[in-house]
Scaffold this motif. Structure first.
Motif, mmCIF file in Angstrom:
data_model
loop_
_atom_site.group_PDB
_atom_site.id
_atom_site.type_symbol
_atom_site.label_atom_id
_atom_site.label_comp_id
_atom_site.label_asym_id
_atom_site.label_seq_id
_atom_site.Cartn_x
_atom_site.Cartn_y
_atom_site.Cartn_z
ATOM 1 N N THR A 43 -6.801 -5.053 -0.307
ATOM 2 C CA THR A 43 -8.201 -5.145 0.129
ATOM 3 C C THR A 43 -9.054 -3.983 -0.399
ATOM 4 O O THR A 43 -10.270 -4.098 -0.483
ATOM 5 N N THR A 44 -8.424 -2.872 -0.762
ATOM 6 C CA THR A 44 -9.210 -1.678 -1.102
ATOM 7 C C THR A 44 -9.985 -1.772 -2.427
ATOM 8 O O THR A 44 -11.157 -1.418 -2.453
ATOM 9 N N ASP A 68 0.719 -5.142 -10.255
ATOM 10 C CA ASP A 68 1.672 -6.003 -9.547
ATOM 11 C C ASP A 68 1.023 -7.347 -9.233
ATOM 12 O O ASP A 68 -0.193 -7.518 -9.378
ATOM 13 N N ARG A 70 1.721 -10.999 -6.592
ATOM 14 C CA ARG A 70 2.521 -11.749 -5.625
ATOM 15 C C ARG A 70 2.997 -13.025 -6.318
ATOM 16 O O ARG A 70 2.279 -13.569 -7.166
ATOM 17 N N ASN A 80 -3.262 -11.651 -6.805
ATOM 18 C CA ASN A 80 -4.029 -10.479 -7.245
ATOM 19 C C ASN A 80 -4.923 -10.835 -8.431
ATOM 20 O O ASN A 80 -6.014 -10.290 -8.591
ATOM 21 N N HIS A 147 3.668 2.774 -0.121
ATOM 22 C CA HIS A 147 3.992 2.019 -1.338
ATOM 23 C C HIS A 147 2.805 1.978 -2.292
ATOM 24 O O HIS A 147 1.645 2.107 -1.877
ATOM 25 N N ALA A 149 1.651 -0.326 -6.017
ATOM 26 C CA ALA A 149 1.979 -1.585 -6.701
ATOM 27 C C ALA A 149 2.918 -2.366 -5.763
ATOM 28 O O ALA A 149 2.636 -2.462 -4.563
ATOM 29 N N LYS A 174 5.882 -6.240 2.675
ATOM 30 C CA LYS A 174 4.516 -6.780 2.786
ATOM 31 C C LYS A 174 4.566 -8.197 2.235
ATOM 32 O O LYS A 174 5.163 -8.415 1.192
ATOM 33 N N LYS A 202 -4.514 4.834 6.509
ATOM 34 C CA LYS A 202 -3.879 5.357 5.294
ATOM 35 C C LYS A 202 -3.666 6.871 5.360
ATOM 36 O O LYS A 202 -3.082 7.457 4.456
HETATM 37 C C1 6PG Z 1 -0.548 -5.771 -3.390
HETATM 38 C C2 6PG Z 1 -0.872 -4.411 -3.930
HETATM 39 C C3 6PG Z 1 -0.476 -3.231 -3.101
HETATM 40 C C4 6PG Z 1 -1.786 -2.728 -2.472
HETATM 41 C C5 6PG Z 1 -1.516 -1.831 -1.294
HETATM 42 C C6 6PG Z 1 -2.785 -1.475 -0.544
HETATM 43 O O1 6PG Z 1 -0.635 -6.703 -4.138
HETATM 44 O O2 6PG Z 1 -0.222 -5.916 -2.204
HETATM 45 O O3 6PG Z 1 -1.126 -4.247 -5.227
HETATM 46 O O4 6PG Z 1 0.179 -2.193 -3.734
HETATM 47 O O5 6PG Z 1 -2.556 -2.060 -3.430
HETATM 48 O O6 6PG Z 1 -0.657 -2.505 -0.403
HETATM 49 O O7 6PG Z 1 -3.329 -2.650 -0.052
HETATM 50 P P1 6PG Z 1 -4.653 -2.640 0.832
HETATM 51 O O8 6PG Z 1 -5.736 -2.126 -0.041
HETATM 52 O O9 6PG Z 1 -4.839 -4.055 1.236
HETATM 53 O O10 6PG Z 1 -4.350 -1.748 1.994
#
Ligand code: 6PG
Length: 242
Positions: A43-44, A68, A70, A80, A147, A149, A174, A202
Motif C-alpha cells: 500500500t505504501t 516481487d 504475488r 503488484n 520483510h 520484497a 503475508k 512500521k
Molecule cells: C508485496 C510487497 C512487500 C511490501 C511490504 C510493505 O508485494 O507484498 O512488495 O514487500 O512492499 O509488505 O507493504 P505495505 O506498504 O502494504 O505495508
C-alpha cells in the motif's frame, strides 16, 4: 551509511520519494544511456508512483522491473503489476516494451526462472555486484516484520546461493503465500535502493532494520551505503531512529 529522511506525513514521503526516484533515473540514463528500476507492491508506494506519473519524468530509455510479485494473474487485485500499471505505467504511457512484469500466473518456480533469464539478458552485470545484473534503483516497502520484497524473516530465500537472481516463495506469511522475489543478492547488487515506510505500524521494523544486520529482519541486510530510507514521523518514532 544509510541516508535517512524524515517527513511530516505520508504525502510528503511520496513527494520526496518521487523526486529522489526521478533524480536517480536521470543520473543513470545520463551515465549509461538507459536506466533500470524495480518496483515493489503493497500500500505504501502507490502514491509515489502516481506522483511520478504526474511529474516531468521522461521515460525514454527507462526499463521498469519488479522487486516481487504475488502468484496471481496481472488483472488480479492483488497483483503488484496491476498496482504499478494503474498508478504509473498506464498514466505515464510507458511503452509495454519497456515494462518487464513477473509472471505470477506461472507459479513461483517457473515465474522466478523466467524472470531471472530476462534480467540476465537485459541488465548489465557488474563485478562489484558479485556478477549479478545491476539494477539502477529498487523501490522497496517494509513489512511490520521487517520483510522487503518477498524476503521474509528467517526464510530459506535469505540463504539462497549468492548467484541467485530471482526466487520462488511458497510459504509467505503475508498473503498470498506463493510469490516471486528478487534475491537478497540482487537487492544488494543494485546501485541504489529506496525504502519507504509510513505509519506507526512500521516504527519497530524501521528501528530494527537500522540495528545489527540479522536474518530476523531482512531489511537490515540491505547494503547500507546504497540505501535511502524515507519515513514519516510516525514510522520514525521507534527507538533507534533519531
Ligand atoms: C508485496 C510487497 C512487500 C511490501 C511490504 C510493505 O508485494 O507484498 O512488495 O514487500 O512492499 O509488505 O507493504 P505495505 O506498504 O502494504 O505495508
Amino acid at each position: 551509511m544509510t541516508r535517512l529522511t524524515t517527513c511530516p506525513d505520508a504525502e510528503a514521503v511520496a513527494a520526496r520519494a518521487a523526486a529522489v526516484v526521478q533524480r536517480h533515473l536521470e543520473r543513470a540514463r545520463a551515465e549509461r544511456g538507459s536506466a533500470h528500476i524495480a518496483l515493489s507492491g503493497g500500500t505504501t508506494p502507490g502514491r509515489t508512483y502516481e506522483l511520478l506519473a504526474a511529474g516531468e519524468a521522461d521515460w525514454r530509455g527507462i526499463e521498469v522491473w519488479f522487486a516481487d510479485e504475488r502468484c496471481v494473474g496481472p488483472e488480479d487485485p492483488e497483483s503488484n503489476y496491476r498496482l504499478a500499471s494503474e498508478t504509473l505505467l498506464a498514466r505515464a504511457a510507458i511503452p509495454p516494451s519497456q515494462v518487464h512484469r513477473m509472471e505470477g500466473e506461472l507459479g513461483p518456480e517457473e515465474g522466478a526462472r523466467r524472470y531471472a533469464g530476462e534480467l540476465a539478458e537485459r541488465v548489465e552485470r557488474e563485478t562489484a555486484g558479485g556478477g549479478l545484473p545491476a539494477l539502477d534503483l529498487v523501490v522497496l516497502g517494509i513489512g511490520p516484520d521487517g520483510h522487503i520484497a518477498s524476503l521474509f524473516p528467517g526464510a530459506p530465500a535469505l540463504e539462497a546461493d549468492e548467484r541467485a537472481v530471482c526466487l520462488g516463495v511458497t510459504d509467505s506469511p503475508k498473503r498470498p503465500p506463493q510469490r516471486i522475489t528478487l534475491s537478497l543478492g540482487m537487492l544488494r547488487a543494485a546501485r541504489a535502493c529506496i525504502l519507504l515506510a509510513t505509519g506507526p505500524g512500521k516504527a519497530d521494523a524501521v528501528s530494527a532494520m537500522l540495528g545489527e544486520p540479522s536474518g530476523h529482519v531482512p531489511a537490515s541486510l540491505l547494503r547500507r551505503g546504497r540505501l535511502t530510507v524515507i519515513l514519516d514521523d510516525r514510522a520514525a518514532s521507534g527507538g533507534t531512529v533519531s
